[in-house]
Motif scaffolding. Structure first.
Motif, PDB file in Angstrom:
ATOM      1  N   GLY A 104      -5.048 -13.550   6.480  1.00 24.37           N
ATOM      2  CA  GLY A 104      -3.985 -13.247   5.518  1.00 24.37           C
ATOM      3  C   GLY A 104      -3.679 -14.462   4.663  1.00 24.37           C
ATOM      4  N   ILE A 107       1.965 -15.910   1.530  1.00 21.23           N
ATOM      5  CA  ILE A 107       2.720 -17.157   1.672  1.00 21.23           C
ATOM      6  C   ILE A 107       2.740 -17.600   3.136  1.00 21.23           C
ATOM      7  CG2 ILE A 107       5.071 -18.112   1.537  1.00 21.23           C
ATOM      8  CD1 ILE A 107       5.275 -16.892  -1.215  1.00 21.23           C
ATOM      9  N   SER A 108       2.800 -16.654   4.060  1.00 20.40           N
ATOM     10  CA  SER A 108       2.813 -17.037   5.469  1.00 20.40           C
ATOM     11  C   SER A 108       1.482 -17.679   5.874  1.00 20.40           C
ATOM     12  CB  SER A 108       3.105 -15.804   6.334  1.00 20.40           C
ATOM     13  OG  SER A 108       3.664 -16.179   7.558  1.00 20.40           O
ATOM     14  N   ASP A 130      -8.704 -13.300   3.341  1.00 20.64           N
ATOM     15  CA  ASP A 130      -7.800 -12.261   2.819  1.00 20.64           C
ATOM     16  C   ASP A 130      -8.621 -11.137   2.197  1.00 20.64           C
ATOM     17  OD1 ASP A 130      -4.573 -12.101   2.102  1.00 20.64           O
ATOM     18  OD2 ASP A 130      -5.846 -10.868   0.796  1.00 20.64           O
ATOM     19  N   ASN A 131      -8.104  -9.930   2.353  1.00 22.89           N
ATOM     20  CA  ASN A 131      -8.841  -8.755   1.875  1.00 22.89           C
ATOM     21  C   ASN A 131      -8.721  -8.536   0.367  1.00 22.89           C
ATOM     22  OD1 ASN A 131      -6.094  -8.230   2.396  1.00 22.89           O
ATOM     23  ND2 ASN A 131      -6.411  -6.045   2.502  1.00 22.89           N
ATOM     24  N   HIS A 132      -7.802  -9.232  -0.294  1.00 22.12           N
ATOM     25  CA  HIS A 132      -7.649  -9.037  -1.740  1.00 22.12           C
ATOM     26  C   HIS A 132      -8.566  -9.974  -2.534  1.00 22.12           C
ATOM     27  CE1 HIS A 132      -3.807  -7.181  -0.392  1.00 22.12           C
ATOM     28  NE2 HIS A 132      -4.195  -6.319  -1.317  1.00 22.12           N
ATOM     29  N   HIS A 138       1.780 -10.654  -1.358  1.00 23.13           N
ATOM     30  CA  HIS A 138       2.684 -10.001  -2.319  1.00 23.13           C
ATOM     31  C   HIS A 138       3.037 -10.929  -3.478  1.00 23.13           C
ATOM     32  CE1 HIS A 138       4.216  -7.571   1.367  1.00 23.13           C
ATOM     33  NE2 HIS A 138       3.191  -6.974   0.800  1.00 23.13           N
ATOM     34  N   GLN A 158       9.374 -11.843  -6.280  1.00 25.19           N
ATOM     35  CA  GLN A 158       9.969 -12.155  -7.568  1.00 25.19           C
ATOM     36  C   GLN A 158      10.584 -13.554  -7.652  1.00 25.19           C
ATOM     37  OE1 GLN A 158      13.548  -9.873  -9.790  1.00 25.19           O
ATOM     38  NE2 GLN A 158      12.254  -8.634  -8.549  1.00 25.19           N
ATOM     39  N   SER A 159      11.411 -13.880  -6.665  1.00 25.86           N
ATOM     40  CA  SER A 159      12.185 -15.119  -6.775  1.00 25.86           C
ATOM     41  C   SER A 159      12.402 -15.748  -5.405  1.00 25.86           C
ATOM     42  CB  SER A 159      13.585 -14.836  -7.341  1.00 25.86           C
ATOM     43  OG  SER A 159      13.505 -14.114  -8.539  1.00 25.86           O
ATOM     44  N   VAL A 397     -10.662  -8.746   7.543  1.00 25.75           N
ATOM     45  CA  VAL A 397     -10.921  -9.072   8.950  1.00 25.75           C
ATOM     46  C   VAL A 397     -10.835  -7.788   9.763  1.00 25.75           C
ATOM     47  CG1 VAL A 397     -10.061 -10.343  10.953  1.00 25.75           C
ATOM     48  CG2 VAL A 397     -10.141 -11.434   8.685  1.00 25.75           C
ATOM     49  N   TRP A 435      -0.317  -8.195   8.207  1.00 24.79           N
ATOM     50  CA  TRP A 435       0.752  -7.264   8.563  1.00 24.79           C
ATOM     51  C   TRP A 435       0.673  -6.901  10.040  1.00 24.79           C
ATOM     52  CZ3 TRP A 435      -1.845  -4.353   4.122  1.00 24.79           C
ATOM     53  CH2 TRP A 435      -1.572  -5.017   2.914  1.00 24.79           C
ATOM     54  N   ASN A 617       3.571 -14.018   9.570  1.00 26.93           N
ATOM     55  CA  ASN A 617       3.915 -12.982   8.585  1.00 26.93           C
ATOM     56  C   ASN A 617       5.410 -12.672   8.649  1.00 26.93           C
ATOM     57  OD1 ASN A 617       4.121  -9.910   7.570  1.00 26.93           O
ATOM     58  ND2 ASN A 617       2.315 -10.825   6.709  1.00 26.93           N
ATOM     59  N   ALA A 618       5.948 -12.234   7.514  1.00 26.58           N
ATOM     60  CA  ALA A 618       7.376 -11.877   7.448  1.00 26.58           C
ATOM     61  C   ALA A 618       7.720 -10.786   8.463  1.00 26.58           C
ATOM     62  CB  ALA A 618       7.720 -11.412   6.030  1.00 26.58           C
ATOM     63  N   ALA A 624      12.524  -9.341   5.138  1.00 27.46           N
ATOM     64  CA  ALA A 624      11.570  -9.152   4.046  1.00 27.46           C
ATOM     65  C   ALA A 624      11.549 -10.263   2.998  1.00 27.46           C
ATOM     66  CB  ALA A 624      11.866  -7.816   3.364  1.00 27.46           C
ATOM     67  N   THR A 626      10.716 -14.475   1.547  1.00 26.71           N
ATOM     68  CA  THR A 626       9.765 -15.574   1.601  1.00 26.71           C
ATOM     69  C   THR A 626      10.129 -16.593   2.674  1.00 26.71           C
ATOM     70  OG1 THR A 626       9.146 -15.283  -0.711  1.00 26.71           O
ATOM     71  CG2 THR A 626       8.891 -17.501   0.188  1.00 26.71           C
TER      72      THR A 626
HETATM   73  C1  FAD Z   1       7.112  -5.927  -4.735  1.00 28.00           C
HETATM   74  C2  FAD Z   1       7.688  -6.978  -3.807  1.00 28.00           C
HETATM   75  C3  FAD Z   1       8.693  -7.816  -4.253  1.00 28.00           C
HETATM   76  C4  FAD Z   1       9.214  -8.804  -3.422  1.00 28.00           C
HETATM   77  N1  FAD Z   1      10.174  -9.647  -3.904  1.00 28.00           N
HETATM   78  C5  FAD Z   1      10.629 -10.660  -3.121  1.00 28.00           C
HETATM   79  C6  FAD Z   1      11.548 -11.644  -3.645  1.00 28.00           C
HETATM   80  O1  FAD Z   1      11.943 -11.597  -4.806  1.00 28.00           O
HETATM   81  N2  FAD Z   1      11.936 -12.643  -2.825  1.00 28.00           N
HETATM   82  C7  FAD Z   1      11.499 -12.735  -1.538  1.00 28.00           C
HETATM   83  O2  FAD Z   1      11.900 -13.676  -0.841  1.00 28.00           O
HETATM   84  N3  FAD Z   1      10.653 -11.823  -1.037  1.00 28.00           N
HETATM   85  C8  FAD Z   1      10.188 -10.804  -1.779  1.00 28.00           C
HETATM   86  N4  FAD Z   1       9.262  -9.918  -1.282  1.00 28.00           N
HETATM   87  C9  FAD Z   1       8.864  -9.997   0.123  1.00 28.00           C
HETATM   88  C10 FAD Z   1       7.526 -10.695   0.375  1.00 28.00           C
HETATM   89  O3  FAD Z   1       6.835  -9.805   1.182  1.00 28.00           O
HETATM   90  C11 FAD Z   1       7.733 -12.001   1.108  1.00 28.00           C
HETATM   91  O4  FAD Z   1       8.578 -12.823   0.364  1.00 28.00           O
HETATM   92  C12 FAD Z   1       6.461 -12.795   1.366  1.00 28.00           C
HETATM   93  O5  FAD Z   1       5.739 -12.981   0.175  1.00 28.00           O
HETATM   94  C13 FAD Z   1       5.605 -12.186   2.450  1.00 28.00           C
HETATM   95  O6  FAD Z   1       4.535 -13.043   2.726  1.00 28.00           O
HETATM   96  P1  FAD Z   1       3.580 -12.801   3.949  1.00 28.00           P
HETATM   97  O7  FAD Z   1       2.513 -13.828   3.893  1.00 28.00           O
HETATM   98  O8  FAD Z   1       4.390 -12.697   5.187  1.00 28.00           O
HETATM   99  O9  FAD Z   1       2.949 -11.343   3.726  1.00 28.00           O
HETATM  100  P2  FAD Z   1       1.957 -10.822   2.596  1.00 28.00           P
HETATM  101  O10 FAD Z   1       2.360 -11.358   1.288  1.00 28.00           O
HETATM  102  O11 FAD Z   1       1.882  -9.360   2.778  1.00 28.00           O
HETATM  103  O12 FAD Z   1       0.554 -11.466   2.965  1.00 28.00           O
HETATM  104  C14 FAD Z   1      -0.263 -10.973   4.020  1.00 28.00           C
HETATM  105  C15 FAD Z   1      -1.689 -10.923   3.541  1.00 28.00           C
HETATM  106  O13 FAD Z   1      -2.543 -10.530   4.635  1.00 28.00           O
HETATM  107  C16 FAD Z   1      -3.521  -9.671   4.101  1.00 28.00           C
HETATM  108  N5  FAD Z   1      -4.174  -8.883   5.156  1.00 28.00           N
HETATM  109  C17 FAD Z   1      -3.667  -7.814   5.823  1.00 28.00           C
HETATM  110  N6  FAD Z   1      -4.595  -7.353   6.693  1.00 28.00           N
HETATM  111  C18 FAD Z   1      -5.689  -8.123   6.555  1.00 28.00           C
HETATM  112  C19 FAD Z   1      -6.977  -8.122   7.160  1.00 28.00           C
HETATM  113  N7  FAD Z   1      -7.296  -7.245   8.115  1.00 28.00           N
HETATM  114  N8  FAD Z   1      -7.873  -9.042   6.758  1.00 28.00           N
HETATM  115  C20 FAD Z   1      -7.555  -9.939   5.802  1.00 28.00           C
HETATM  116  N9  FAD Z   1      -6.347  -9.997   5.211  1.00 28.00           N
HETATM  117  C21 FAD Z   1      -5.432  -9.095   5.584  1.00 28.00           C
HETATM  118  C22 FAD Z   1      -2.707  -8.821   3.147  1.00 28.00           C
HETATM  119  O14 FAD Z   1      -3.497  -8.063   2.292  1.00 28.00           O
HETATM  120  C23 FAD Z   1      -1.897  -9.883   2.449  1.00 28.00           C
HETATM  121  O15 FAD Z   1      -2.626 -10.426   1.375  1.00 28.00           O
HETATM  122  C24 FAD Z   1       8.725  -8.927  -2.103  1.00 28.00           C
HETATM  123  C25 FAD Z   1       7.707  -8.075  -1.647  1.00 28.00           C
HETATM  124  C26 FAD Z   1       7.188  -7.110  -2.496  1.00 28.00           C
HETATM  125  C27 FAD Z   1       6.095  -6.207  -1.995  1.00 28.00           C
END
Ligand code: FAD
Length: 644
Positions: A104, A107-108, A130-132, A138, A158-159, A397, A435, A617-618, A624, A626
């Motif tokens: 993944g 940000i995490s 990462d799969n993207h 996000h 967003q912020s 993965v 996730w 991860n969050a 939800a 950052t």
């Molecule tokens: C539209 C939207 C707006 C948001 N706005 C805000 C905001 O303004 N402020 C704020 O604080 N938070 C906001 N958030 C919440 C946001 O989710 C968190 O802030 C933070 O970016 C989450 O990070 P993360 O790394 O935990 O998860 P993610 O950003 O989901 O990253 C996890 C990554 O793991 C990847 N992954 C999953 N499965 C696999 C696999 N099997 N193999 C490889 N890769 C995989 C996913 O595709 C993804 O790229 C928003 C979320 C969304 C969807």
């Protein structure tokens, strides 16, 4: 309006042919060799349709259906459906060995790599998968170009903005990345829209309210002038005024704590129609107001949280300040949380980019929070053999397990599919920053109770759409800067925030192009929250881009047509950021009893380390934002470091 009036035939940068392919198969089963052709930007493997729409190696400028784009999810869906391994083919070892593998690149995941490197040193070998086709999870950047000028938008996160204060850990990371949140007010021009007389507006659509009418001067306080102009019946207006002003206590004789306990167990919609006994015609005024935070409407949001968010109807109840049990949003927001805010033009994609800049020098030129805004990322540098840190995109993965099953493990085998082929890397340890709901499918070693806890985290689906328009004179003529439109596919549309930072300048004049930001929370009112999220996700999977494009064009025509907006001529580009797996699910007192009763929430069980595999991860915080993504990365890495 006909397709022609709406401009469906116009050549703009938007149609992602791949979406048609993905939808045709329902995203359920795409075999690895098929997935290869969908995986994105590797020119040799891409079908012609990709080559014509994609700008290879620069994902932020891709338009059409983005977010969970075609090619990013099919392999995983086959894994979920139990068909993946039937056709998977041999696993090729890359012979790569790392100190840490991170699953993944959100940000995490990026923060986990940052913390590990900080603790172990610059020679630490780390791979992020990462799969993207872009990093950031996000936190994605959308770029548009018109007349040689670049316009930025946020594709997701967003912020820097969280209901609770950032932890010292999260704040330290933000500071180490060079972000000075105290500059928020300097970079945002608060006067631009005000000086032009632009206000918030509400669009009453004929399907819901009987007539199409835009009323400017909308605010959550529903001011008199707004209500007077609104095409609502006198009975509804009368009830709204009562709700706003009556100092009535619908629960006399109960203590504040008992009142909160009752409010926690009923939805705000129920509170309005069964406690206040209001005309149901009041509901559409409020229904989507909770979408941005909860991803569902007031039918699934507890009345106690509605009180915390300042909704009307509680003014006569004399509720004690401070959150009650099971409440997510406190009536009094901590001042530290209010002050800790920053918005980059591409949202928190700038945080992701600043992390990548630290992890892989040279991938993103520059050194400051200003220059990162316009810096072009060099995607070719993300995965170089000579670099101790590598980010491998388009890599889903499919398995993470300890080596030497049965004996004490030395490390972790990580298998991923890329370009339709299976590859294996080995690492001393792994952080799963993906996730929670995917982890049970990846890790065969998990105990049953942890699988169940991981599966509890149903992500909240969201759509953030950016539309580049030629000019915003229609907004100026109508006196609107943001429009709530509960009856449309996207329930809000607004002009981009006027933020200028470094050499980036926001749109200043209504004659210039601007990015419009539209949002939607796919949900199914009437169900409990997690069922609504699942239903919304299915809706997104089966809605092709062309349908969304038509919704956008028709909506903008109806909202702005009387201001002279021409959907056929004024729309320059469309990027739909589709997030079927969006926000981390936050517990809800209507449907999660443990949340009310103070029991151990599933996220605590879910995030337990399994041998050399830690979980970030969050989702690990069921929060939800950052700061949660950062805090959980920090915890997970320290669990791994403790093993050394
Ligand atoms: C539209 C939207 C707006 C948001 N706005 C805000 C905001 O303004 N402020 C704020 O604080 N938070 C906001 N958030 C919440 C946001 O989710 C968190 O802030 C933070 O970016 C989450 O990070 P993360 O790394 O935990 O998860 P993610 O950003 O989901 O990253 C996890 C990554 O793991 C990847 N992954 C999953 N499965 C696999 C696999 N099997 N193999 C490889 N890769 C995989 C996913 O595709 C993804 O790229 C928003 C979320 C969304 C969807």
């Amino acid at each position: 309006m006909t397709d022609r009036d709406l401009g469906m035939h116009r050549r703009i940068t938007r149609r992602d042919f791949l979406n048609g392919v993905a939808m045709a198969v329902g995203g359920a089963v795409i075999l690895p060799h098929r997935a290869a052709s969908l995986q994105g930007n590797d020119a040799d493997d891409s079908p012609a349709a990709v080559r014509t729409t994609a700008r290879p190696n620069y994902p932020p400028a891709l338009t059409g259906l983005r977010g969970s784009h075609a090619g990013s999810f099919e392999a995983f869906h086959a894994l979920r459906d139990g068909t993946f391994w039937d056709t998977a083919g041999p696993i090729v070892s890359t012979r790569e060995r790392y100190d840490l593998a991170v699953v993944g690149g959100g940000i995490s995941g990026l923060a986990a790599a940052y913390y590990y490197r900080k603790a172990v040193g610059k020679k630490a070998r780390i791979i992020i998968l990462d799969n993207h086709d872009d990093f950031g999870g996000h936190a994605k950047r959308n770029e548009f170009t018109a007349d040689g000028r670049t316009y930025l938008g946020f594709g997701g996160t967003q912020s820097i903005d969280s209901p609770a204060p950032y932890s010292p850990v999260a704040k330290a990371l933000i500071a180490e990345l060079g972000i000075d949140v105290s500059r928020a007010a300097q970079v945002l021009d608060p006067n631009l829209y005000q000086e032009l007389g632009l206000q918030r507006a509400f669009f009453f659509d004929k399907e819901t309210f009987g007539v199409d009418q835009l009323v400017v001067g909308y605010s959550h306080q529903l001011p008199d002038a707004f209500l007077n102009a609104a095409p609502l019946s006198e009975a509804v207006k009368h009830d709204v005024r009562r709700l706003l002003t009556d100092q009535w206590d619908p629960m006399p004789g109960l203590s504040s704590a008992d009142k909160k306990a009752r409010l926690a167990r009923m939805s705000y919609a129920h509170f309005l129609t069964h406690v206040w006994h209001l005309d149901p015609g009041v509901l559409p005024l409020f229904q989507t107001r909770t979408h941005g935070l909860f991803g569902v409407g007031i039918d699934a949001v507890p009345a106690q949280d509605a009180w915390g968010l300042g909704f009307p109807g509680f003014q006569g109840m004399h509720l004690d300040p401070g959150a009650g049990p099971g409440q997510n949003y406190d009536a009094i927001r901590h001042p530290e949380a209010v002050d800790y805010f920053f918005h980059f033009p591409d949202g928190n994609a700038s945080i992701a980019r600043l992390l990548v800049r630290r992890l892989i020098p040279g991938a993103i030129p520059g050194s400051t929070m200003e220059d990162v805004v316009t810096a072009k990322a060099n995607y070719a540098r993300l995965d170089m053999q000579e670099s101790p840190v590598r980010i491998r995109l388009n890599s889903t993965v499919v398995r993470v397990r300890h080596d030497r099953p049965g004996a004490s493990p030395m490390g972790v085998e990580v298998v991923y599919v890329r370009n339709g082929r299976l590859h294996r890397v080995w690492a001393r340890a792994a952080v799963l920053a993906c996730w929670h709901s995917v982890i049970p499918y990846l890790c065969p070693d998990l105990p049953e109770h942890q699988r169940a806890a991981l599966a509890y985290a149903v992500k909240v689906p969201l759509v953030y759409t950016n539309v580049l328009i030629r000019r915003w004179t229609a907004f100026q003529r109508l006196g609107a800067r943001a429009i709530v439109s509960p009856g449309f596919w996207h329930t809000s549309a607004r002009l981009d925030a006027p933020v200028s930072l470094g050499s980036y300048r926001s749109s200043r004049s209504p004659d210039e192009p601007i990015v419009l930001h539209l949002s939607k929370s796919p949900c199914k009112p009437g169900l409990e929250a997690r069922a609504q999220h699942r239903a919304g996700r299915v809706e997104l999977l089966f809605t092709p881009f062309e349908t969304i494009e038509r919704h956008i064009r028709e909506q903008l025509a109806r909202l702005l047509g009387s201001g002279g907006f021409d959907p056929a001529g004024d729309i320059l580009a469309i990027t739909v950021n589709r997030w079927p797996h969006g926000y981390a699910y936050q517990y809800n007192s209507l449907s999660d009893p443990f949340w009310l009763e103070g029991g151990e929430p599933p996220c605590v069980v879910a995030r337990q380390r399994i041998g050399r595999i830690a979980i970030a991860n969050a989702d690990s915080a069921a929060y939800a934002y950052t700061d949660a993504a950062i805090d959980q990365a920090h915890r997970a890495v320290h669990e791994i470091l403790a093993l050394r």
